[in-house]
Write an enzyme that holds these catalytic residues in place. Structure first.
Site, PDB file in Angstrom:
ATOM      1  CB  SER A 207      -1.035  -0.020   1.118  1.00 22.24           C
ATOM      2  OG  SER A 207      -1.708  -1.150   1.157  1.00 22.24           O
ATOM      3  NE  ARG A 208       0.540   5.450  -4.665  1.00 27.74           N
ATOM      4  CZ  ARG A 208       1.539   5.447  -5.488  1.00 27.74           C
ATOM      5  NH1 ARG A 208       2.665   5.938  -4.798  1.00 27.74           N
ATOM      6  NH2 ARG A 208       1.748   5.351  -6.461  1.00 27.74           N
ATOM      7  CB  ALA A 209       2.273   6.686   3.476  1.00 29.34           C
ATOM      8  CB  THR A 211      -0.823   6.901  10.104  1.00 27.59           C
ATOM      9  OG1 THR A 211      -0.193   5.604  10.179  1.00 27.59           O
ATOM     10  CG2 THR A 211      -2.358   6.533  10.001  1.00 27.59           C
ATOM     11  CB  THR A 216       7.254  -0.622   0.399  1.00 28.66           C
ATOM     12  OG1 THR A 216       7.387  -1.083   1.792  1.00 28.66           O
ATOM     13  CG2 THR A 216       8.151  -1.546  -0.724  1.00 28.66           C
ATOM     14  CG  ASP A 269      -3.347   0.607  10.728  1.00 24.22           C
ATOM     15  OD1 ASP A 269      -4.279   0.151  10.221  1.00 24.22           O
ATOM     16  OD2 ASP A 269      -2.261   0.403  10.358  1.00 24.22           O
ATOM     17  CB  SER A 277      -5.660  -4.066   5.799  1.00 26.15           C
ATOM     18  OG  SER A 277      -4.667  -3.279   4.672  1.00 26.15           O
ATOM     19  CE  LYS A 301       0.561   1.683  12.063  1.00 27.32           C
ATOM     20  NZ  LYS A 301       0.276   0.842  10.638  1.00 27.32           N
TER      21      LYS A 301
END
Length: 507
Positions: A207-209, A211, A216, A269, A277, A301
């Protein structure tokens, strides 16, 4: 009964993964059908229909009374041309609306409920208000492990699934993922070429960023194209054993991409959503074996070993039920990994490790070797305990660098990677002493204010880590920005609180 028709107009408004329609207040359809702002509507043209949220405008220069305006997202999905006749009517509530309301009330949802909710999310029948309500509800009323399993199954079912047709020659299709929360930590761009060079198939989709200041996919995009169609993705992986691509283009777990668009501004998240996800994307990408990195630290997290173990057990429960071989690795999340935070600076760290640059961050190198070693041990021909030795040999020999270059070329090399942001500010140490703590969340916020990841060159370049001695006025890190306003925002935030705790006297 005939639906009223209007001429469609593309308004060029980006509403970020939400279908939005616009009607003039004097439009006869508005008056006759009783449409109001934020009503949900169905729009049809040429046999195609979409659900959208309605906005009402007063300016005839923007929209004439007999026109229906569409946002970029809605216009692309409807597939009509400017001026085509379109019809509009009130939309029926999504089939899963009752289940959504029960979740908002704190009730547990079963398999059928969650499949219905995810199907409606993937079909974009939910408004962003409803999506936000679902995201917040799953955070407030934590999903139990059965709900997480059903949510993961539903996310897989709502998208396409890559089938490698035995292209691994009976060997595992491997992947690696980190749950995030630690800036830098760009191990995937090292792990994938190491493992691919060993001979395992590693189709890494990311995924894109959400938070963070970079994901990557954001960092790999500095070097190569990451938005790859599924067939091209397959060709690349067959040719070079791996890829580092954005999962959104491949339509893997599309409901997750819709939810991410809401989670990002809310900075939410939730554990259940995170597990669904990650595992849905990996299974949809055809992975059979996964190494999962869970960083543990006071500002990661996951804050404690006990919490990490609880999360690990739910990941393992869902993975086992879905036939995915999973190894969870708990890692040090007390501080960023590497020196760079932001796409360009993180890509620099990766290339320094691959090229054996004397300035290469050794913590990034060591962590990548550890994770790559675990993945290599999925190979039945490798004895347990030999993985790190093999990974080290591949990295030190230069073969990992050659493999990444091959992956970059296969995906489409960028002609000239962007440089770090030219506008800089060095954040000074407030006192003499030793770095006793680093706040990951605050550093991520400062990097985000500098413009990352939207501005690839923006971010932070760290000069000191935990345990390092500093003197008052010496730079802790450098802020890079591409826009003066962004530098100002990040500078003010860093001077208010640098995210570094300095204790004791300088050694």
């Amino acid at each position: 009964m005939n639906r009223p028709t209007l001429a469609v107009r593309r308004l060029g408004i980006d509403t970020w993964r939400e279908n939005v329609a616009f009607l003039h207040r004097d439009c006869p359809v508005v008056r006759a059908a009783g449409f109001q702002a934020l009503s949900k509507v169905t729009i049809a043209a040429g046999g195609q229909s979409i659900a959208a949220v309605l906005n009402v405008v007063d300016d005839a220069h923007l929209l004439e009374p007999l026109q229906l305006g569409l946002s970029e997202q809605a216009f692309a999905r409807l597939g009509a041309a400017d001026g085509d006749a379109v019809s509009i009517e009130h939309a029926a509530p999504p089939p899963s609306h009752a289940a959504l309301r029960r979740k908002i009330a704190g009730e547990r949802l079963g398999r059928e409920d969650l499949h219905a909710v995810v199907a409606d999310i993937a079909a974009e029948r939910y408004t962003k208000v409803e999506l936000a309500a679902f995201v917040v509800a799953t955070q407030q009323y934590e999903l139990d492990r059965e709900e997480v399993l059903h949510l993961t199954e539903a996310m897989i079912a709502a998208g396409r699934r890559l089938d490698w047709n035995g292209s691994g020659g009976g060997r595992p299709i491997v992947d690696k993922h980190c749950i995030g929360g630690v800036p830098g930590n760009r191990t995937s761009m090292l792990v994938v070429p190491i493992v691919a060079e060993h001979g395992l198939l590693c189709p890494k989709t990311s995924s894109r960023a959400i938070t963070s200041p970079a994901g990557t996919a954001d960092t790999m995009e500095v070097l190569a194209e990451v938005e790859l169609a599924p067939e091209r993705l397959k060709q690349i992986v067959h040719a070079v054993n791996g890829c580092l691509a954005w999962g959104g283009t491949a339509a893997l777990s599309p409901a997750d991409d819709v939810l991410i668009a809401v989670e990002r501004p809310l900075a939410i998240d939730s554990p259940g959503q995170m597990i669904a996800s990650i595992l849905s994307k990996k299974i949809a990408a055809g992975s059979t074996h996964l190494v999962l990195d869970i960083p543990v630290g006071p500002t990661a997290k996951v804050h404690s070993e006990a919490a990490a173990q609880r999360l690990k057990r739910v990941f393992e429960f869902v993975a086992e039920r879905l036939g995915l071989t999973l190894e969870v690795v708990l890692t040090d999340g007390r501080q960023p990994v590497g020196r760079g935070i932001g796409p360009v600076l993180e890509a620099r760290d990766v290339m320094q490790v691959l090229r054996h640059d004397p300035q290469a961050p050794q913590d990034l190198r060591a962590k990548a070797i550890r994770l790559a070693g675990r993945m290599i041990e999925f190979d039945p021909a490798v004895r347990g305990g030999d993985g790190e030795r093999i990974a080290t040999q591949i990295l030190d020999s230069g073969r990992a660098l050659a493999r990444l270059e091959a992956i970059v070329d296969a995906q489409g090399r960028r002609a000239e990677p962007p440089p770090p942001g030219p506008l800089v500010f060095d954040v000074p140490a407030p006192a003499d002493g030793v770095v006793a703590g680093i706040d990951n969340l605050r550093l991520a916020r400062i990097a985000g204010l500098s413009g990352a990841p939207q501005m690839a060159g923006a971010g932070l370049d760290l000069f000191v880590k935990l345990g390092d001695a500093v003197r008052r006025g010496e730079p802790l890190y450098r802020i890079h920005a591409c826009v003066a306003a962004d530098l100002g925002f990040a500078r003010r935030e860093a001077l208010h609180d640098s995210a570094y705790a300095i204790t004791g006297g300088a050694r």
